[in-house]
Design an enzyme around this catalytic site. Structure first.
Site, PDB file in Angstrom:
ATOM      1  CG  PHE A 104      -3.669   3.090   4.452  1.00 33.12           C
ATOM      2  CD1 PHE A 104      -2.641   2.402   5.006  1.00 33.12           C
ATOM      3  CD2 PHE A 104      -3.699   3.727   3.372  1.00 33.12           C
ATOM      4  CE1 PHE A 104      -1.566   2.167   4.189  1.00 33.12           C
ATOM      5  CE2 PHE A 104      -2.272   3.476   2.400  1.00 33.12           C
ATOM      6  CZ  PHE A 104      -1.330   2.736   2.902  1.00 33.12           C
ATOM      7  CG  ASP A 175     -10.129   0.242   3.453  1.00 31.72           C
ATOM      8  OD1 ASP A 175      -9.784  -0.732   3.165  1.00 31.72           O
ATOM      9  OD2 ASP A 175      -9.458   1.244   2.955  1.00 31.72           O
ATOM     10  CE1 TYR A 200      -1.294  -3.754  -1.142  1.00 34.34           C
ATOM     11  CE2 TYR A 200      -2.534  -3.531  -2.934  1.00 34.34           C
ATOM     12  CZ  TYR A 200      -2.179  -2.923  -1.977  1.00 34.34           C
ATOM     13  OH  TYR A 200      -2.356  -1.758  -1.516  1.00 34.34           O
ATOM     14  CE  LYS A 201      -2.422  -3.201   2.178  1.00 32.48           C
ATOM     15  NZ  LYS A 201      -3.262  -2.358   2.835  1.00 32.48           N
ATOM     16  NE  ARG A 347       2.056  -3.051   8.892  1.00 30.66           N
ATOM     17  CZ  ARG A 347       1.377  -2.678   7.824  1.00 30.66           C
ATOM     18  NH1 ARG A 347       0.259  -2.164   7.937  1.00 30.66           N
ATOM     19  NH2 ARG A 347       2.024  -2.936   6.690  1.00 30.66           N
TER      20      ARG A 347
HETATM   21  C1  LIG Z   1      -3.062  -1.046   2.057  1.00 33.32           C
HETATM   22  C2  LIG Z   1      -4.131   0.086   1.900  1.00 33.32           C
HETATM   23  C3  LIG Z   1      -4.359   0.932   1.059  1.00 33.32           C
HETATM   24  C4  LIG Z   1      -3.613   0.893  -0.145  1.00 33.32           C
HETATM   25  O1  LIG Z   1      -4.295   1.452  -1.381  1.00 33.32           O
HETATM   26  P1  LIG Z   1      -3.784   1.345  -2.662  1.00 33.32           P
HETATM   27  O2  LIG Z   1      -4.492   2.190  -3.611  1.00 33.32           O
HETATM   28  O3  LIG Z   1      -3.931  -0.077  -3.104  1.00 33.32           O
HETATM   29  O4  LIG Z   1      -2.200   1.670  -2.654  1.00 33.32           O
HETATM   30  C5  LIG Z   1      -5.466   1.821   1.323  1.00 33.32           C
HETATM   31  N1  LIG Z   1      -6.116   1.700   2.346  1.00 33.32           N
HETATM   32  C6  LIG Z   1      -5.828   0.980   3.240  1.00 33.32           C
HETATM   33  C7  LIG Z   1      -6.880   0.856   4.675  1.00 33.32           C
HETATM   34  C8  LIG Z   1      -4.868   0.134   3.333  1.00 33.32           C
HETATM   35  O5  LIG Z   1      -4.273  -0.840   4.262  1.00 33.32           O
END
Ligand SMILES: *Cc1c(COP(=O)(O)O)cnc(C)c1O
Length: 388
Positions: A104, A175, A200-201, A347
């Protein structure tokens, strides 16, 4: 147990989980009885200050962490930064951060920023997910990977990669943004050094709910926090002049905890106390396989972007299509919410807590209609807002 709007099939719980019904009452009760009545006394009388570790343990159970080694707070981007800074500090003599091109972007951006701040010529080495194994060697300081690829759902083998990393003296950061609440995770068995993730996911904590960080017991009292905030201090209310890290994972706390958001997450986690991760995984595989098979048979214009083999996949299925964004918009207009990831991926997340076969089949029906009849090919579906 969830509020789902009428007429909507929600296939985006991997991006923002839906509202658990109990959250509304739990949060308004906190507002009225705790914040309203207790004012600042609430930090003690209502246990606000210990929520970050109390909820950390409840998440810890879902990801196979030892009790007392997960803490909540800040955003995932911040937690990535903290974990990476700690990992680089442990492996001071090495300069390479190894990650993959599917990670990400914020994880990679945070690494780039940290490397710049450190000014010690670290290198962020990004290789394809398939090349990670061969690139783990004695030059690598930290292996920083997202277990489940946010775009394709491709699943890394945490245990074997961590094993190889350790054999080469590499610190690992996992992660779990698309793992926690989606698939069984066993951090202890994998011997992961650090893990981070958001709530939040799949965990349904609400938009912007705080992130979590795990630090393995062998590092917990040794890591030097890069973000040395007062709540990670050993005695925040002694108001000492100099920073002294608190004990264990609590030193990864930074500032004042977001109590309202934590309360929302607290009610959301009640659902997880009733769910078995192995059952969730089994059902998720069924739903993903059903969707994948049906879409491939009925929408040949779409190209599968996820691994076909469930063993190599998280809890989502993605497809590529040149007009993916317009398809996603047309789907939403017809009651199916999935999401789009630039440039050409649609997705679909599958969360058995509130989704079953009939929902999957109904979604396929809509997708087939949108593709076969080129419903997406209208200018109103091609207009992009800030959040795509
Ligand atoms: C959703 C996601 C994020 C989001 O990071 P935030 O700081 O919460 O905005 C970061 N890394 C990964 C791998 C994600 O899937």
């Amino acid at each position: 147990m969830f509020h789902l709007p009428a007429g909507v099939i929600y296939l985006d719980g991997n991006s923002l989980g839906p509202l658990p019904k109990a959250v509304c009452d739990h949060v308004s009760k906190m507002m009225r009885d705790e914040w309203g009545e207790q004012l600042i006394l609430g930090w003690n009388s209502c246990g606000w200050m210990s929520l970050a570790t109390k909820l950390g343990d409840r998440i810890g159970r879902l990801i196979g962490a030892e009790p007392g080694h997960v803490v909540l707070g800040d955003t995932l981007s911040i937690k990535v930064y903290q974990a990476l800074a700690a990992g680089l500090d442990i492996n001071r003599d090495r300069k390479v951060v190894l990650s993959d091109t599917g990670n990400f972007p914020t994880d990679l951006y945070m690494a780039q920023g940290l490397i710049k701040t450190l000014g010690k010529q670290h290198e962020l080495r990004c290789v394809s997910p398939e090349e990670i194994w061969d690139n783990i060697d004695e030059t690598v300081a930290v292996l920083m990977l997202t277990e489940v690829d946010y775009k394709t759902g491709r699943l890394h083998d945490m245990k074997s990669l961590t094993k190889k990393a350790h054999d080469c003296g590499v610190i690992t950061i996992w992660d779990l943004a698309h793992s926690a609440g989606a698939i069984p995770v066993d951090l202890v068995a994998a011997e992961a050094d650090f893990a981070v993730g958001c709530t939040y996911k799949y965990l349904n904590g609400g938009p912007g709910a705080p992130a979590f960080i795990y630090v393995a017991p062998k590092h917990a009292d040794l890591v030097q926090p890069a973000l040395s905030g007062w709540l990670g201090h050993d005695a925040p209310f002694a108001f000492e002049r100099d920073y002294r890290p608190g004990s264990g994972v609590e030193r990864m706390r930074v500032g004042t905890p977001p109590v309202i958001a934590l309360k929302s997450l607290e009610a959301a986690l009640d659902i997880w106390d009733l769910a078995d991760m192995a059952d969730i995984r089994a059902k998720s595989i069924e739903l993903c396989d059903l969707f994948l098979t049906e879409v491939e048979a009925r929408c040949p214009e779409l190209t599968l972007a996820s691994p076909r083999d469930w063993k190599k996949r998280g809890s989502q299925v993605s497809f590529r299509f040149s007009e993916a964004f317009a398809v996603k918009q047309a789907l939403i207009a017809h009651g199916v919410i999935g999401d789009f990831r630039a440039p050409d991926t649609i997705r679909f997340g599958f969360t058995p807590l509130y989704l079953d076969e009939s929902g999957v089949l109904a979604a396929v029906e809509v997708l087939e209609n949108v593709i076969t009849n080129r419903i997406w090919d209208q200018s109103k579906y091609k207009l992009r807002e800030k959040v795509t």
